[in-house]
Motif scaffolding. Structure first.
Motif, PDB file in Angstrom:
ATOM      1  N   ALA A 155     -27.458  30.241  58.627  1.00  0.00           N
ATOM      2  CA  ALA A 155     -26.664  29.668  57.533  1.00  0.00           C
ATOM      3  C   ALA A 155     -25.169  29.823  57.809  1.00  0.00           C
ATOM      4  N   HIS A 156     -24.815  30.811  58.625  1.00  0.00           N
ATOM      5  CA  HIS A 156     -23.409  31.071  58.929  1.00  0.00           C
ATOM      6  C   HIS A 156     -23.002  30.592  60.320  1.00  0.00           C
ATOM      7  N   VAL A 157     -23.970  30.465  61.216  1.00  0.00           N
ATOM      8  CA  VAL A 157     -23.691  30.093  62.603  1.00  0.00           C
ATOM      9  C   VAL A 157     -24.349  28.756  62.892  1.00  0.00           C
ATOM     10  N   ASN A 158     -23.690  27.942  63.675  1.00  0.00           N
ATOM     11  CA  ASN A 158     -24.209  26.606  63.978  1.00  0.00           C
ATOM     12  C   ASN A 158     -25.255  26.678  65.086  1.00  0.00           C
ATOM     13  N   VAL A 159     -26.394  27.314  64.750  1.00  0.00           N
ATOM     14  CA  VAL A 159     -27.507  27.433  65.689  1.00  0.00           C
ATOM     15  C   VAL A 159     -28.787  27.077  64.930  1.00  0.00           C
ATOM     16  N   PRO A 160     -29.581  26.141  65.424  1.00  0.00           N
ATOM     17  CA  PRO A 160     -30.832  25.788  64.732  1.00  0.00           C
ATOM     18  C   PRO A 160     -31.783  26.984  64.673  1.00  0.00           C
ATOM     19  N   PRO A 161     -32.493  27.147  63.566  1.00  0.00           N
ATOM     20  CA  PRO A 161     -33.416  28.280  63.437  1.00  0.00           C
ATOM     21  C   PRO A 161     -34.425  28.373  64.569  1.00  0.00           C
ATOM     22  N   GLU A 162     -34.925  27.220  65.047  1.00  0.00           N
ATOM     23  CA  GLU A 162     -35.929  27.260  66.106  1.00  0.00           C
ATOM     24  C   GLU A 162     -35.362  27.803  67.421  1.00  0.00           C
ATOM     25  N   GLU A 163     -34.050  27.710  67.605  1.00  0.00           N
ATOM     26  CA  GLU A 163     -33.413  28.259  68.797  1.00  0.00           C
ATOM     27  C   GLU A 163     -32.988  29.713  68.593  1.00  0.00           C
ATOM     28  N   ALA A 164     -32.829  30.105  67.342  1.00  0.00           N
ATOM     29  CA  ALA A 164     -32.313  31.448  67.050  1.00  0.00           C
ATOM     30  C   ALA A 164     -33.404  32.493  66.898  1.00  0.00           C
ATOM     31  N   LEU A 166     -36.269  33.494  68.474  1.00  0.00           N
ATOM     32  CA  LEU A 166     -36.673  34.379  69.566  1.00  0.00           C
ATOM     33  C   LEU A 166     -35.547  35.335  69.982  1.00  0.00           C
ATOM     34  N   PRO A 167     -34.320  34.855  70.212  1.00  0.00           N
ATOM     35  CA  PRO A 167     -33.250  35.793  70.549  1.00  0.00           C
ATOM     36  C   PRO A 167     -33.002  36.850  69.470  1.00  0.00           C
ATOM     37  N   ILE A 168     -33.067  36.449  68.202  1.00  0.00           N
ATOM     38  CA  ILE A 168     -32.864  37.422  67.131  1.00  0.00           C
ATOM     39  C   ILE A 168     -34.027  38.407  67.100  1.00  0.00           C
ATOM     40  N   SER A 169     -35.248  37.933  67.372  1.00  0.00           N
ATOM     41  CA  SER A 169     -36.408  38.829  67.445  1.00  0.00           C
ATOM     42  C   SER A 169     -36.205  39.886  68.515  1.00  0.00           C
ATOM     43  N   ILE A 170     -35.777  39.455  69.688  1.00  0.00           N
ATOM     44  CA  ILE A 170     -35.569  40.389  70.796  1.00  0.00           C
ATOM     45  C   ILE A 170     -34.448  41.368  70.459  1.00  0.00           C
ATOM     46  N   ALA A 171     -33.377  40.872  69.837  1.00  0.00           N
ATOM     47  CA  ALA A 171     -32.259  41.745  69.465  1.00  0.00           C
ATOM     48  C   ALA A 171     -32.692  42.792  68.443  1.00  0.00           C
ATOM     49  N   VAL A 172     -33.466  42.373  67.436  1.00  0.00           N
ATOM     50  CA  VAL A 172     -33.927  43.308  66.403  1.00  0.00           C
ATOM     51  C   VAL A 172     -34.858  44.355  66.994  1.00  0.00           C
ATOM     52  N   GLU A 173     -35.813  43.929  67.809  1.00  0.00           N
ATOM     53  CA  GLU A 173     -36.765  44.876  68.390  1.00  0.00           C
ATOM     54  C   GLU A 173     -36.060  45.863  69.311  1.00  0.00           C
ATOM     55  N   ALA A 174     -35.107  45.368  70.110  1.00  0.00           N
ATOM     56  CA  ALA A 174     -34.361  46.251  71.006  1.00  0.00           C
ATOM     57  C   ALA A 174     -33.509  47.241  70.213  1.00  0.00           C
ATOM     58  N   ALA A 175     -32.807  46.749  69.208  1.00  0.00           N
ATOM     59  CA  ALA A 175     -31.966  47.623  68.394  1.00  0.00           C
ATOM     60  C   ALA A 175     -32.802  48.651  67.652  1.00  0.00           C
ATOM     61  N   ASP A 176     -33.960  48.243  67.161  1.00  0.00           N
ATOM     62  CA  ASP A 176     -34.842  49.154  66.432  1.00  0.00           C
ATOM     63  C   ASP A 176     -35.247  50.332  67.321  1.00  0.00           C
ATOM     64  N   GLY A 177     -35.696  50.037  68.527  1.00  0.00           N
ATOM     65  CA  GLY A 177     -36.110  51.105  69.437  1.00  0.00           C
ATOM     66  C   GLY A 177     -34.961  52.008  69.845  1.00  0.00           C
ATOM     67  N   LEU A 178     -33.806  51.429  70.139  1.00  0.00           N
ATOM     68  CA  LEU A 178     -32.662  52.217  70.596  1.00  0.00           C
ATOM     69  C   LEU A 178     -32.068  53.069  69.477  1.00  0.00           C
ATOM     70  N   LEU A 179     -32.023  52.543  68.264  1.00  0.00           N
ATOM     71  CA  LEU A 179     -31.481  53.328  67.160  1.00  0.00           C
ATOM     72  C   LEU A 179     -32.415  54.476  66.784  1.00  0.00           C
ATOM     73  N   LYS A 180     -33.712  54.248  66.874  1.00  0.00           N
ATOM     74  CA  LYS A 180     -34.647  55.359  66.655  1.00  0.00           C
ATOM     75  C   LYS A 180     -34.412  56.456  67.683  1.00  0.00           C
ATOM     76  N   TYR A 181     -34.151  56.056  68.921  1.00  0.00           N
ATOM     77  CA  TYR A 181     -33.825  57.017  69.973  1.00  0.00           C
ATOM     78  C   TYR A 181     -32.535  57.759  69.636  1.00  0.00           C
ATOM     79  N   ALA A 182     -31.522  57.042  69.147  1.00  0.00           N
ATOM     80  CA  ALA A 182     -30.244  57.670  68.786  1.00  0.00           C
ATOM     81  C   ALA A 182     -30.425  58.730  67.706  1.00  0.00           C
TER      82      ALA A 182
END
Length: 211
Positions: A155-164, A166-182
């Protein structure tokens, strides 16, 4: 799908919705009590009797709204998710969304603040400690977050949901694991790991969508 749809479509744990303001306040007290107790004794030690006693209500009053302690914690987790999404939405509205550096900083800083300051959040996060599908029987907890963030960001960035998605999924999963480690390294979050997490996620999303 909007962020509100993504959150509100999660299964409700309430046996019935509080109609009167007094009942709504009573439910909020139960959620606040469960949050305090989670920090003190953890999920395994939590009971409906303890929640009711801390909230200053009869156990029967708690059972009017919740069938068990899992449902109470599910409602608490949903409340935390709604507050997280609202804070992210407000922050994004004040940012230039073309700069992923600022976007990632804002999202992770909101999460870190909740982890450090919101009662009960550091114990159950967004529900994985209790059940990987605590927020929604049809989606993992992370998937609920991913769908909500995808709705917000597209809604804020000019990126179609279908393109966003998978990358957002990978970013969330990576951040989740790393922050738990932190937070395993330091109860307040190891700053070096947090900084590296931000750099990794920013670099990845900038590579996908541009700076």
């Amino acid at each position: 799908m909007s962020e509100n749809q993504s959150v509100t479509q999660a299964a409700t744990p309430l046996r019935r919705q509080p109609v009167q303001q007094r009942s709504a306040r009573r439910v909020e007290r139960m959620l606040d009590a469960s949050a305090e107790l989670l920090d003190e004794i953890g999920y395994e030690g939590l009971t409906t009797t303890l929640i009711a006693k801390r909230a200053g209500v009869a156990v029967g009053s708690l059972y009017q709204f919740f069938p068990d302690k899992r449902a109470v914690v599910q409602a608490l987790t949903q409340r935390n998710l709604e507050r997280f999404i609202a804070a992210v939405n407000e922050r994004l509205s004040s940012l230039d969304p073309r700069h992923w550096w600022d976007v990632v900083d804002s999202l992770l800083d909101i999460y870190l603040t909740m982890h450090r300051q919101v009662p009960g959040f550091s114990t159950v996060h967004f529900g994985d400690v209790v059940d990987l599908q605590l927020l929604d029987e049809g989606r993992t907890n992370n998937r609920v977050i991913i769908d909500a963030l995808t709705g917000l960001l597209t809604a804020h960035v000019n990126v179609p949901p279908e393109e966003a998605t998978l990358p957002i999924s990978i970013a969330v999963e990576a951040a989740d694991g790393l922050l738990k480690y932190a937070f395993r390294l330091d109860p307040q979050g190891d700053q070096a790991v947090i900084d590296e997490t931000k750099a990794l996620i920013k670099g990845y999303l900038a590579g996908k969508f541009g700076e």
